[in-house]
Design a protein around this motif. Structure first.
Motif, PDB file in Angstrom:
ATOM      1  N   LEU A   1     -33.012 -34.921 -19.100  1.00 48.80           N
ATOM      2  CA  LEU A   1     -34.308 -34.970 -19.766  1.00 48.80           C
ATOM      3  C   LEU A   1     -34.723 -36.425 -19.949  1.00 48.80           C
ATOM      4  O   LEU A   1     -33.889 -37.261 -20.299  1.00 48.80           O
ATOM      5  N   PHE A   2     -35.994 -36.712 -19.736  1.00 47.12           N
ATOM      6  CA  PHE A   2     -36.517 -38.070 -19.856  1.00 47.12           C
ATOM      7  C   PHE A   2     -37.687 -38.092 -20.824  1.00 47.12           C
ATOM      8  O   PHE A   2     -38.530 -37.192 -20.816  1.00 47.12           O
ATOM      9  N   PHE A   3     -37.747 -39.136 -21.647  1.00 42.37           N
ATOM     10  CA  PHE A   3     -38.784 -39.256 -22.662  1.00 42.37           C
ATOM     11  C   PHE A   3     -39.543 -40.566 -22.508  1.00 42.37           C
ATOM     12  O   PHE A   3     -39.052 -41.523 -21.914  1.00 42.37           O
ATOM     13  N   ALA A   4     -40.749 -40.592 -23.080  1.00 44.09           N
ATOM     14  CA  ALA A   4     -41.591 -41.783 -23.165  1.00 44.09           C
ATOM     15  C   ALA A   4     -41.804 -42.407 -21.781  1.00 44.09           C
ATOM     16  O   ALA A   4     -42.129 -41.709 -20.831  1.00 44.09           O
ATOM     17  N   GLY A   5     -41.593 -43.722 -21.667  1.00 37.51           N
ATOM     18  CA  GLY A   5     -41.838 -44.439 -20.421  1.00 37.51           C
ATOM     19  C   GLY A   5     -40.968 -43.983 -19.263  1.00 37.51           C
ATOM     20  O   GLY A   5     -41.383 -44.070 -18.101  1.00 37.51           O
TER      21      GLY A   5
ATOM     22  N   THR B   1     -26.793 -30.670 -20.870  1.00 34.15           N
ATOM     23  CA  THR B   1     -28.125 -31.269 -20.860  1.00 34.15           C
ATOM     24  C   THR B   1     -27.990 -32.687 -21.383  1.00 34.15           C
ATOM     25  O   THR B   1     -27.462 -32.905 -22.466  1.00 34.15           O
ATOM     26  N   ILE B   2     -28.454 -33.645 -20.590  1.00 36.61           N
ATOM     27  CA  ILE B   2     -28.359 -35.050 -20.954  1.00 36.61           C
ATOM     28  C   ILE B   2     -29.768 -35.580 -21.168  1.00 36.61           C
ATOM     29  O   ILE B   2     -30.632 -35.458 -20.296  1.00 36.61           O
ATOM     30  N   ALA B   3     -29.993 -36.162 -22.336  1.00 37.39           N
ATOM     31  CA  ALA B   3     -31.309 -36.712 -22.669  1.00 37.39           C
ATOM     32  C   ALA B   3     -31.239 -38.235 -22.672  1.00 37.39           C
ATOM     33  O   ALA B   3     -30.388 -38.817 -23.326  1.00 37.39           O
TER      34      ALA B   3
ATOM     35  N   MET C   1     -30.524 -44.885 -25.196  1.00 37.47           N
ATOM     36  CA  MET C   1     -29.587 -44.059 -25.942  1.00 37.47           C
ATOM     37  C   MET C   1     -29.473 -42.773 -25.125  1.00 37.47           C
ATOM     38  O   MET C   1     -30.456 -42.336 -24.513  1.00 37.47           O
ATOM     39  N   VAL C   2     -28.279 -42.195 -25.095  1.00 40.62           N
ATOM     40  CA  VAL C   2     -28.098 -40.988 -24.306  1.00 40.62           C
ATOM     41  C   VAL C   2     -27.406 -39.929 -25.156  1.00 40.62           C
ATOM     42  O   VAL C   2     -26.416 -40.209 -25.835  1.00 40.62           O
ATOM     43  N   ALA C   3     -27.947 -38.726 -25.099  1.00 41.35           N
ATOM     44  CA  ALA C   3     -27.370 -37.604 -25.835  1.00 41.35           C
ATOM     45  C   ALA C   3     -26.927 -36.536 -24.846  1.00 41.35           C
ATOM     46  O   ALA C   3     -27.597 -36.286 -23.847  1.00 41.35           O
ATOM     47  N   VAL C   4     -25.788 -35.928 -25.133  1.00 39.77           N
ATOM     48  CA  VAL C   4     -25.299 -34.800 -24.352  1.00 39.77           C
ATOM     49  C   VAL C   4     -25.352 -33.587 -25.260  1.00 39.77           C
ATOM     50  O   VAL C   4     -24.750 -33.586 -26.340  1.00 39.77           O
ATOM     51  N   ASN C   5     -26.097 -32.583 -24.829  1.00 39.21           N
ATOM     52  CA  ASN C   5     -26.252 -31.358 -25.617  1.00 39.21           C
ATOM     53  C   ASN C   5     -26.688 -31.661 -27.049  1.00 39.21           C
ATOM     54  O   ASN C   5     -26.126 -31.156 -28.018  1.00 39.21           O
ATOM     55  N   GLU C   6     -27.679 -32.533 -27.167  1.00 36.84           N
ATOM     56  CA  GLU C   6     -28.336 -32.898 -28.424  1.00 36.84           C
ATOM     57  C   GLU C   6     -27.476 -33.715 -29.389  1.00 36.84           C
ATOM     58  O   GLU C   6     -27.787 -33.813 -30.572  1.00 36.84           O
ATOM     59  N   GLU C   7     -26.406 -34.337 -28.889  1.00 39.13           N
ATOM     60  CA  GLU C   7     -25.594 -35.230 -29.712  1.00 39.13           C
ATOM     61  C   GLU C   7     -25.371 -36.523 -28.949  1.00 39.13           C
ATOM     62  O   GLU C   7     -24.973 -36.498 -27.782  1.00 39.13           O
TER      63      GLU C   7
ATOM     64  N   THR D   1     -17.079 -36.942 -20.476  1.00 38.48           N
ATOM     65  CA  THR D   1     -17.048 -36.232 -19.198  1.00 38.48           C
ATOM     66  C   THR D   1     -18.074 -35.109 -19.222  1.00 38.48           C
ATOM     67  O   THR D   1     -18.131 -34.324 -20.164  1.00 38.48           O
ATOM     68  N   ILE D   2     -18.856 -35.025 -18.168  1.00 42.03           N
ATOM     69  CA  ILE D   2     -19.933 -34.058 -18.074  1.00 42.03           C
ATOM     70  C   ILE D   2     -19.395 -32.717 -17.576  1.00 42.03           C
ATOM     71  O   ILE D   2     -18.618 -32.658 -16.635  1.00 42.03           O
ATOM     72  N   GLN D   3     -19.859 -31.658 -18.237  1.00 40.91           N
ATOM     73  CA  GLN D   3     -19.440 -30.291 -17.918  1.00 40.91           C
ATOM     74  C   GLN D   3     -20.611 -29.511 -17.306  1.00 40.91           C
ATOM     75  O   GLN D   3     -21.776 -29.861 -17.492  1.00 40.91           O
TER      76      GLN D   3
END
Length: 77
Positions: free
Chosen positions: A5-9, A67-69, A48-54, A61-63
């Motif tokens: 997921l990407f936000f803003a600019g 979802t990565i924001a 800043m990067v969040a995985v599953n809203e944290e 490690t990605i499962q």
């Protein structure tokens, strides 16, 4: 597959607010590098990067199904 997921600019620079990517087993840092290599958007490196809203460290490690924001720095006044 995971969802990015990407936000803003970043959303505007990439041209979409989300993309799917094969990245299971990679670290969050590796995912950031992959996005930077594909889109050449310097702002990705300082997000800043969040995985599953944290918020998560780059060693995470990605499962499957994660979802990565990517949340760019915000300035205001």
């Amino acid at each position: 597959m995971i969802t990015l997921l990407f936000f803003a600019g970043l959303k505007e620079a990439i041209g979409d607010d989300q993309i799917k990517m094969p990245a299971v087993g990679m670290t969050l840092g590796e995912v950031k590098e992959k996005v930077w290599a594909e889109y050449s958007i310097e702002q990705v490196k300082s997000c800043m990067v969040a995985v599953n809203e944290e918020f998560a460290p780059e060693e995470t490690t990605i499962q499957e199904g994660d979802t990565i924001a990517f949340i760019p720095p915000v300035s205001g006044g």
